[in-house]
Design an enzyme around this catalytic site. Structure first.
Site, mmCIF file in Angstrom:
data_model
loop_
_atom_site.group_PDB
_atom_site.id
_atom_site.type_symbol
_atom_site.label_atom_id
_atom_site.label_comp_id
_atom_site.label_asym_id
_atom_site.label_seq_id
_atom_site.Cartn_x
_atom_site.Cartn_y
_atom_site.Cartn_z
ATOM 1 N N LYS A 57 24.503 76.133 49.231
ATOM 2 C CA LYS A 57 24.681 76.926 48.011
ATOM 3 C C LYS A 57 23.780 78.168 48.124
ATOM 4 C CE LYS A 57 26.499 72.923 45.620
ATOM 5 N NZ LYS A 57 26.388 71.905 44.578
ATOM 6 N N ASP A 108 17.976 66.243 41.611
ATOM 7 C CA ASP A 108 19.158 66.673 42.357
ATOM 8 C C ASP A 108 19.199 68.199 42.266
ATOM 9 O OD1 ASP A 108 21.504 67.135 43.599
ATOM 10 O OD2 ASP A 108 22.750 65.918 42.263
ATOM 11 N N THR A 154 21.673 70.298 48.518
ATOM 12 C CA THR A 154 22.667 70.783 49.474
ATOM 13 C C THR A 154 22.017 71.905 50.274
ATOM 14 O OG1 THR A 154 23.498 72.412 47.920
ATOM 15 C CG2 THR A 154 24.637 70.291 47.960
ATOM 16 N N ARG A 163 27.477 73.720 55.281
ATOM 17 C CA ARG A 163 27.773 72.677 54.301
ATOM 18 C C ARG A 163 27.035 71.411 54.711
ATOM 19 N NH1 ARG A 163 31.133 75.023 51.530
ATOM 20 N NH2 ARG A 163 31.058 73.340 50.034
ATOM 21 N N GLU A 199 23.450 58.863 66.908
ATOM 22 C CA GLU A 199 23.028 57.943 65.839
ATOM 23 C C GLU A 199 21.536 57.692 65.974
ATOM 24 O OE1 GLU A 199 25.242 54.332 66.101
ATOM 25 O OE2 GLU A 199 27.011 55.176 65.137
ATOM 26 N N TYR A 223 27.126 62.860 70.238
ATOM 27 C CA TYR A 223 26.897 61.699 69.367
ATOM 28 C C TYR A 223 25.404 61.417 69.305
ATOM 29 C CZ TYR A 223 30.083 58.802 66.790
ATOM 30 O OH TYR A 223 30.870 58.306 65.791
HETATM 31 C C1 LIG Z 1 26.904 70.602 44.611
HETATM 32 C C2 LIG Z 1 26.215 69.449 43.991
HETATM 33 C C3 LIG Z 1 26.262 68.167 44.569
HETATM 34 C C4 LIG Z 1 27.187 67.760 45.686
HETATM 35 O O1 LIG Z 1 27.229 68.449 46.845
HETATM 36 P P1 LIG Z 1 28.435 68.175 47.873
HETATM 37 O O2 LIG Z 1 27.917 68.749 49.143
HETATM 38 O O3 LIG Z 1 29.643 68.860 47.320
HETATM 39 O O4 LIG Z 1 28.640 66.685 47.958
HETATM 40 C C5 LIG Z 1 25.495 67.167 43.989
HETATM 41 N N1 LIG Z 1 24.749 67.394 42.904
HETATM 42 C C6 LIG Z 1 24.693 68.610 42.322
HETATM 43 C C7 LIG Z 1 23.820 68.798 41.126
HETATM 44 C C8 LIG Z 1 25.433 69.670 42.830
HETATM 45 O O5 LIG Z 1 25.382 70.861 42.226
#
Ligand SMILES: *Cc1c(COP(=O)(O)O)cnc(C)c1O
Length: 414
Positions: free
Chosen positions: A235, A206, A232, A241, A62, A60
């Site tokens: 990917k 994003d 993320t 993840r 935090e 843990y």
């Molecule tokens: C994949 C993705 C997310 C979200 O990612 P998660 O880990 O599934 O919550 C947010 N924005 C964009 C543009 C994405 O391609």
């Protein structure tokens, strides 16, 4: 650039819980002997898997390194500092937060820094490739903020920056979001920055999809332009993840507080350790070569699919993403996805700019990790078109996919 070892053989799990062990083993086989064309997926290295399955999962923690709400954090602090320093170096960022549990959590935290409920936000509309967190009525974003969508040009499929500017001037958003789940071209972050500056908006990039290409020098870096970059780690970047945020030093404290304690509590230290491992891998020349091969494969795939009669959105790709209209082959996206699944090719449907459910979205991150190149991707395009059109027998294609993945296994045996 295939990884070179088997993942752990699940010996203890098989003894204790054979029912669950069997599910995991079967899933590993499914991943290995079918073709993973889902654009958001990849195969992490055995080192990343080891960090994920390590005793750091028990801890843990935090708070942040040096300022935790729990005892015994001295060693996980080292792991998190490594992840932070590696992320900063990799992306040239003044600050990195590596605790966000997912891409969506990272976006939530960015909004928490820059917005109040009810504020107006400009983002790509979902039919054009915006993410759920970009204003879907089913998501917190659409419920708590007033999203104004921008689209892509219906003819070219490209972002029309003049129109985005026009919409921004008309609506005066508090923040502008750039980034998409399916836009296959580079994003002009400087253009978005100029629009944001003109209307006094913050800019959120994003970059969940292209951030791995950014790490490998194969896509432009949003860090110099955006107030906050959300991403993320799982990917193209090929980590566990999870999510992360990058920003300037002046926003560092607010970003950190938006993640913990505003939107999350305990950090997942095994995942953060695995992020550190993945950032270390992404800083190598091998990863730079990988990122460029991902793009070369996507260009080869787009070209070969166009030659097979598909309409390729925007006429090609700059990234790992290829989006298609299957209509010229006489089927809808949903039908095509089902046929392809039975032939061992796994991919997503997607919205298209003219929006009628015909789209297919593919990516080359996973197959490139397996070591496939342009020759294999061109062959995949032929098989894919034959299955979608009904000209090829799905059973015969399934056998060829098994042969192909046997030559390029995601986790080769030593
Ligand atoms: C994949 C993705 C997310 C979200 O990612 P998660 O880990 O599934 O919550 C947010 N924005 C964009 C543009 C994405 O391609």
């Amino acid at each position: 650039m295939p990884v070179t070892t088997d993942p752990a053989p699940l010996a203890e799990l098989t003894r204790q819980d054979p029912e669950l062990a069997e599910v995991i083993a079967a899933e590993a086989t499914r991943q290995a002997d079918s073709l993973q064309l889902i654009a958001a997926e990849n195969f992490v290295s055995p080192a990343v898997l080891e960090a994920l399955g390590s005793p750091l999962a028990n801890k843990y923690a935090e708070g942040y390194p040096g300022a935790r709400h729990h005892g015994g954090c001295e060693l996980v602090d080292v792991a998190e500092r490594l992840a932070i320093e590696r992320a900063k170096a990799l992306f040239g960022a003044e600050h990195a937060n590596v605790q966000a549990h997912s891409g969506s959590s990272a976006v939530l935290a960015a909004y928490a820094v820059l917005l109040r409920p009810g504020d107006t936000v400009l983002a790509m509309g979902l039919p054009s490739g915006g993410h759920l967190t970009h204003g879907s009525p089913a998501n917190f974003s659409g419920r708590w903020f007033d999203f104004v969508p921008y689209g892509v040009d219906p003819e070219s499929g490209l972002i029309d920056y003049d129109r985005v500017h026009h919409t921004a001037r008309a609506h005066r958003p508090k923040a502008i979001v750039c980034g998409s789940i399916s836009y296959p071209r580079h994003i002009d972050y400087a253009a978005f920055r100029a629009i944001a500056d003109d209307v006094g908006a913050s800019l959120v990039a994003d970059a969940a999809h292209p951030i791995g290409l950014v790490a490998g020098g194969a896509a432009p870096n949003p860090v110099p332009y955006a107030d906050i970059v959300c991403a993320t780690t799982h990917k193209v970047l090929r980590g566990p993840r999870g999510g992360m945020l990058l920003c300037r030093a002046d926003l560092a404290d607010r970003v950190d507080r938006a993640v913990f304690p505003f939107t999350q509590s305990g950090a997942q230290m095994h995942t953060i350790a695995a992020k550190a491992v993945a950032f270390g891998e992404a800083a190598t020349p091998a990863f730079t070569a990988y990122a460029h091969q991902v793009v070369a494969n996507a260009k080869a795939l787009a070209g070969a699919l166009a030659a097979q009669g598909f309409t390729v959105t925007t006429g090609g790709t700059d990234t790992h993403l290829v989006t298609l209209d299957a209509a010229p082959l006489g089927v809808l996206g949903q039908t095509a996805r089902g046929r392809l699944a039975s032939a061992g090719m796994v991919l997503d449907t997607c919205a298209l700019p003219h929006g009628d459910g015909r789209g297919l979205r593919l990516g080359t991150a996973a197959l490139t990790t397996q070591g496939m190149g342009e020759a294999e991707t061109a062959r995949i395009a032929v098989l894919l078109a034959g299955v979608v059109s009904g000209d090829l027998d799905p059973g015969a294609v399934r056998r060829e996919i098994r042969e192909l993945t046997a030559v390029f296994p995601p986790y080769p045996r030593r």
